[in-house]
Motif scaffolding. Sequence first.
Motif, PDB file in Angstrom:
ATOM      1  N   ARG A 173       0.821  -1.208   0.000  1.00  9.58           N
ATOM      2  CA  ARG A 173       0.000   0.000   0.000  1.00  9.58           C
ATOM      3  C   ARG A 173       0.857   1.262   0.000  1.00  9.58           C
ATOM      4  O   ARG A 173       0.340   2.379   0.072  1.00  9.58           O
ATOM      5  CB  ARG A 173      -0.928  -0.018   1.218  1.00  9.58           C
ATOM      6  CG  ARG A 173      -1.833  -1.232   1.237  1.00  9.58           C
ATOM      7  CD  ARG A 173      -2.551  -1.392   2.553  1.00  9.58           C
ATOM      8  NE  ARG A 173      -3.766  -0.616   2.605  1.00  9.58           N
ATOM      9  CZ  ARG A 173      -4.561  -0.539   3.679  1.00  9.58           C
ATOM     10  NH1 ARG A 173      -4.230  -1.187   4.794  1.00  9.58           N
ATOM     11  NH2 ARG A 173      -5.657   0.187   3.638  1.00  9.58           N
TER      12      ARG A 173
ATOM     13  N   ALA B 257      -2.694   4.505   4.912  1.00 11.37           N
ATOM     14  CA  ALA B 257      -2.935   4.108   3.525  1.00 11.37           C
ATOM     15  C   ALA B 257      -3.363   5.294   2.665  1.00 11.37           C
ATOM     16  O   ALA B 257      -2.940   5.425   1.503  1.00 11.37           O
ATOM     17  CB  ALA B 257      -3.986   3.000   3.481  1.00 11.37           C
TER      18      ALA B 257
ATOM     19  N   SER C 253      -1.741   6.799  -0.785  1.00 12.50           N
ATOM     20  CA  SER C 253      -2.494   6.793  -2.035  1.00 12.50           C
ATOM     21  C   SER C 253      -2.888   8.186  -2.505  1.00 12.50           C
ATOM     22  O   SER C 253      -2.805   8.501  -3.707  1.00 12.50           O
ATOM     23  CB  SER C 253      -3.741   5.921  -1.895  1.00 12.50           C
ATOM     24  OG  SER C 253      -4.636   6.456  -0.932  1.00 12.50           O
TER      25      SER C 253
END
Length: 260
Positions: free
Chosen positions: A60, A244, A248
Amino acid sequence: MASAVLPAALAVMLTSTGAAQAAAPVDYVAPVDYVALGDSYSSGTGAPPYQSGTCFRSSRGYAPLWADTHEVSSFRYAACGGATTQSMTDQFAALDAGTDLVSITIGGNDVGFANTMITCVTGTDASCVNAVDAGIEAARTTLPGRLDATYATIRDRAPNATVVVLGYPRLVEPNGTCMNATKRAALNRGADDLHEVIAARAAAAGVRYVDARAHFAGHGACGRSPWINSFSLLRLVESFHPNATGYSQGYLALLNSATS
């Protein structure tokens, strides 16, 4: 960032304040041979689950997310939590003349930020400020030469690669609930100084630098919309590392800005 106990993120604690610095898009032809180097901010620490071993590498993290969304001919995930400029020999082995793109976060652990963060979380205002000042001194005196050597080695091992150096964000929101205003201000002052050193050495080396501070603004630990994990004894290794979403929407977006 800072140590094997609290890898890359604590280094960042002394990292930032202001606006993100844009990097010109990378000039490459897909597919690319991509190598991800660096400390825990590049290994995805803070966003489990992790691969086996002690590097706290996560799928991730921003690097595998980038590789999954771009045309790559190879991807080598060499980044390792706790890395310093002095411990990258194994990572450098992933580079060769065929490498087209290198990304890296490095420098925080070289100036003792894990200890600084722990001091600021658990100690007095004075001990926190003193720890930050010691980190700033190390950033100004020791780190520049180490960064120069690191970037030179990357250039030597991967002479045809575009090198993207990603900076560290401000870890705590200025008006957040972590610690108190004195400690938060000290940490952000230290973060800005680290940013200036890394940005200057990247420019001197002719590699691309992406300032993470503005993009992460409003998303520090202990704020309303955190992209950074707050301190936790139960999840110590993940404290003050991106979650995460931080990888992202934070780092992946920054790397995209430099490569598309």
